[in-house]
Scaffold this motif. Structure first.
Motif, PDB file in Angstrom:
ATOM      1  N   GLY A 121      46.997  57.371  48.285  1.00 37.80           N
ATOM      2  CA  GLY A 121      46.461  56.690  49.454  1.00 37.80           C
ATOM      3  C   GLY A 121      45.606  55.486  49.169  1.00 37.80           C
ATOM      4  O   GLY A 121      44.938  54.966  50.070  1.00 37.80           O
ATOM      5  N   GLY A 122      45.567  55.026  47.918  1.00 33.51           N
ATOM      6  CA  GLY A 122      44.828  53.804  47.604  1.00 33.51           C
ATOM      7  C   GLY A 122      43.414  53.994  47.113  1.00 33.51           C
ATOM      8  O   GLY A 122      42.709  53.018  46.860  1.00 33.51           O
ATOM      9  N   THR A 123      42.956  55.238  46.979  1.00 30.53           N
ATOM     10  CA  THR A 123      41.614  55.503  46.451  1.00 30.53           C
ATOM     11  C   THR A 123      41.648  55.554  44.934  1.00 30.53           C
ATOM     12  O   THR A 123      42.440  56.301  44.353  1.00 30.53           O
ATOM     13  N   THR A 124      40.774  54.777  44.296  1.00 37.16           N
ATOM     14  CA  THR A 124      40.542  54.893  42.859  1.00 37.16           C
ATOM     15  C   THR A 124      39.047  55.071  42.638  1.00 37.16           C
ATOM     16  O   THR A 124      38.241  54.265  43.119  1.00 37.16           O
ATOM     17  N   PHE A 125      38.673  56.149  41.951  1.00 38.49           N
ATOM     18  CA  PHE A 125      37.274  56.385  41.620  1.00 38.49           C
ATOM     19  C   PHE A 125      36.943  55.701  40.295  1.00 38.49           C
ATOM     20  O   PHE A 125      37.605  55.939  39.280  1.00 38.49           O
ATOM     21  N   HIS A 126      35.912  54.862  40.330  1.00 33.96           N
ATOM     22  CA  HIS A 126      35.404  54.202  39.134  1.00 33.96           C
ATOM     23  C   HIS A 126      34.019  54.771  38.841  1.00 33.96           C
ATOM     24  O   HIS A 126      33.165  54.845  39.738  1.00 33.96           O
ATOM     25  N   PHE A 127      33.765  55.158  37.608  1.00 39.67           N
ATOM     26  CA  PHE A 127      32.522  55.832  37.250  1.00 39.67           C
ATOM     27  C   PHE A 127      31.598  54.829  36.557  1.00 39.67           C
ATOM     28  O   PHE A 127      31.927  54.282  35.497  1.00 39.67           O
ATOM     29  N   VAL A 128      30.446  54.568  37.195  1.00 33.60           N
ATOM     30  CA  VAL A 128      29.538  53.497  36.786  1.00 33.60           C
ATOM     31  C   VAL A 128      28.320  54.107  36.111  1.00 33.60           C
ATOM     32  O   VAL A 128      27.618  54.930  36.707  1.00 33.60           O
ATOM     33  N   THR A 129      28.054  53.688  34.883  1.00 34.39           N
ATOM     34  CA  THR A 129      26.960  54.272  34.109  1.00 34.39           C
ATOM     35  C   THR A 129      25.769  53.327  33.938  1.00 34.39           C
ATOM     36  O   THR A 129      24.779  53.717  33.318  1.00 34.39           O
ATOM     37  N   ASP A 130      25.843  52.121  34.498  1.00 34.09           N
ATOM     38  CA  ASP A 130      24.770  51.158  34.241  1.00 34.09           C
ATOM     39  C   ASP A 130      23.950  50.817  35.486  1.00 34.09           C
ATOM     40  O   ASP A 130      23.419  49.718  35.610  1.00 34.09           O
ATOM     41  N   GLY A 131      23.840  51.771  36.416  1.00 31.59           N
ATOM     42  CA  GLY A 131      22.841  51.657  37.468  1.00 31.59           C
ATOM     43  C   GLY A 131      23.346  51.184  38.814  1.00 31.59           C
ATOM     44  O   GLY A 131      24.489  50.777  38.992  1.00 31.59           O
ATOM     45  N   ILE A 132      22.408  51.237  39.797  1.00 27.44           N
ATOM     46  CA  ILE A 132      22.780  50.985  41.183  1.00 27.44           C
ATOM     47  C   ILE A 132      23.150  49.529  41.427  1.00 27.44           C
ATOM     48  O   ILE A 132      24.043  49.235  42.226  1.00 27.44           O
ATOM     49  N   GLU A 133      22.476  48.596  40.790  1.00 24.87           N
ATOM     50  CA  GLU A 133      22.784  47.187  41.026  1.00 24.87           C
ATOM     51  C   GLU A 133      24.139  46.821  40.439  1.00 24.87           C
ATOM     52  O   GLU A 133      24.897  46.050  41.047  1.00 24.87           O
ATOM     53  N   ALA A 134      24.457  47.372  39.275  1.00 23.49           N
ATOM     54  CA  ALA A 134      25.778  47.123  38.682  1.00 23.49           C
ATOM     55  C   ALA A 134      26.879  47.698  39.560  1.00 23.49           C
ATOM     56  O   ALA A 134      27.932  47.066  39.764  1.00 23.49           O
ATOM     57  N   ALA A 135      26.641  48.889  40.103  1.00 21.41           N
ATOM     58  CA  ALA A 135      27.638  49.498  41.000  1.00 21.41           C
ATOM     59  C   ALA A 135      27.834  48.642  42.243  1.00 21.41           C
ATOM     60  O   ALA A 135      28.968  48.446  42.702  1.00 21.41           O
ATOM     61  N   LEU A 136      26.748  48.115  42.808  1.00 24.16           N
ATOM     62  CA  LEU A 136      26.852  47.270  43.992  1.00 24.16           C
ATOM     63  C   LEU A 136      27.587  45.975  43.683  1.00 24.16           C
ATOM     64  O   LEU A 136      28.427  45.522  44.477  1.00 24.16           O
ATOM     65  N   GLU A 137      27.295  45.388  42.555  1.00 26.35           N
ATOM     66  CA  GLU A 137      27.987  44.153  42.175  1.00 26.35           C
ATOM     67  C   GLU A 137      29.482  44.390  42.030  1.00 26.35           C
ATOM     68  O   GLU A 137      30.310  43.609  42.538  1.00 26.35           O
TER      69      GLU A 137
END
Length: 215
Positions: A121-137
């Motif tokens: 259905g088009g969902t891809t989970f990406h796992f971010v280890t370098d914090g909230i601002e990096a995830a937002l970017e």
């Protein structure tokens, strides 16, 4: 311009947005489902998970608005699942089965790396280890000008609010008293952080409150 939005985020009268002791049996914590009882009867929820036609009132309109103009999501690790610490394997793929309801890239905050997980259905989970601002970017880049929805959990929403990174916050205020769990407002001074409540709407099973950054 892409905004970071919290949508349809339930909170009790005493300020809790999740119950205590989250587990696979209690994904929202003990009694946590009481917070979401405004959402379950809606047409939005029933189309995703149920069999009934679903209600089409105010609560449903609020839920529909939460999916408008979204290009990406951000989730805390607890919203992805109950697994703690290093990933023992890659067998856990979320609460939602083979086709999660997101249908866009989802960025999961974690301290433990894991390769991207592509679902139906088009969902891809990406796992971010370098914090909230990096995830937002990364989420804003993936959203391509559309908005990013911050799905929780409570600790994750609190982190983004403390950093004044949330542009809009829609709360579904439920007439229940939890007494324990994860408190949304603990040690948060939203006025000092620049937020105001600019609209309230009475729904069938919740009062809908809309907060935004002051001009």
């Amino acid at each position: 311009m892409s905004r970071l939005r919290v949508q349809s985020f339930a909170v009790s009268l005493d300020g809790f947005s999740a119950g205590p002791r989250q587990s696979e049996q209690h994904p929202l914590g003990v009694r946590g489902f009481e917070l979401m009882e405004w959402f379950f009867p809606t047409r939005v929820f029933q189309r995703l998970y149920g069999k009934a036609p679903g209600e089409t009132g105010v609560d449903n309109s609020m839920a529909e608005a939460g999916f408008a103009n979204l290009g990406a999501w951000i989730l805390g690790r607890n919203m992805f699942g109950p697994v703690r610490g290093p990933w023992p394997d890659e067998s856990w793929k979320g609460w939602w089965g083979d086709e999660p309801p997101y249908h866009v890239p989802v960025f999961v905050l974690t301290h433990h790396a894991r390769k991207p997980l592509e679902m139906k259905g088009g969902t891809t989970f990406h796992f971010v280890t370098d914090g909230i601002e990096a995830a937002l970017e990364r989420a804003k880049e993936a959203a391509g000008g559309k908005d990013v929805r911050l799905g929780g959990g409570v600790a994750t929403v609190r982190q983004y609010l403390k950093a004044s990174l949330v542009d809009e916050l829609h709360l579904a205020l439920r007439p229940v008293l939890m007494g324990a769990g994860e408190h949304l407002w603990r040690d948060l001074d939203l006025h000092a952080l620049g937020y105001e409540c600019h609209k309230t709407v009475a729904g069938e099973r919740a009062a809908h409150l809309f907060l935004r950054k002051r001009s």
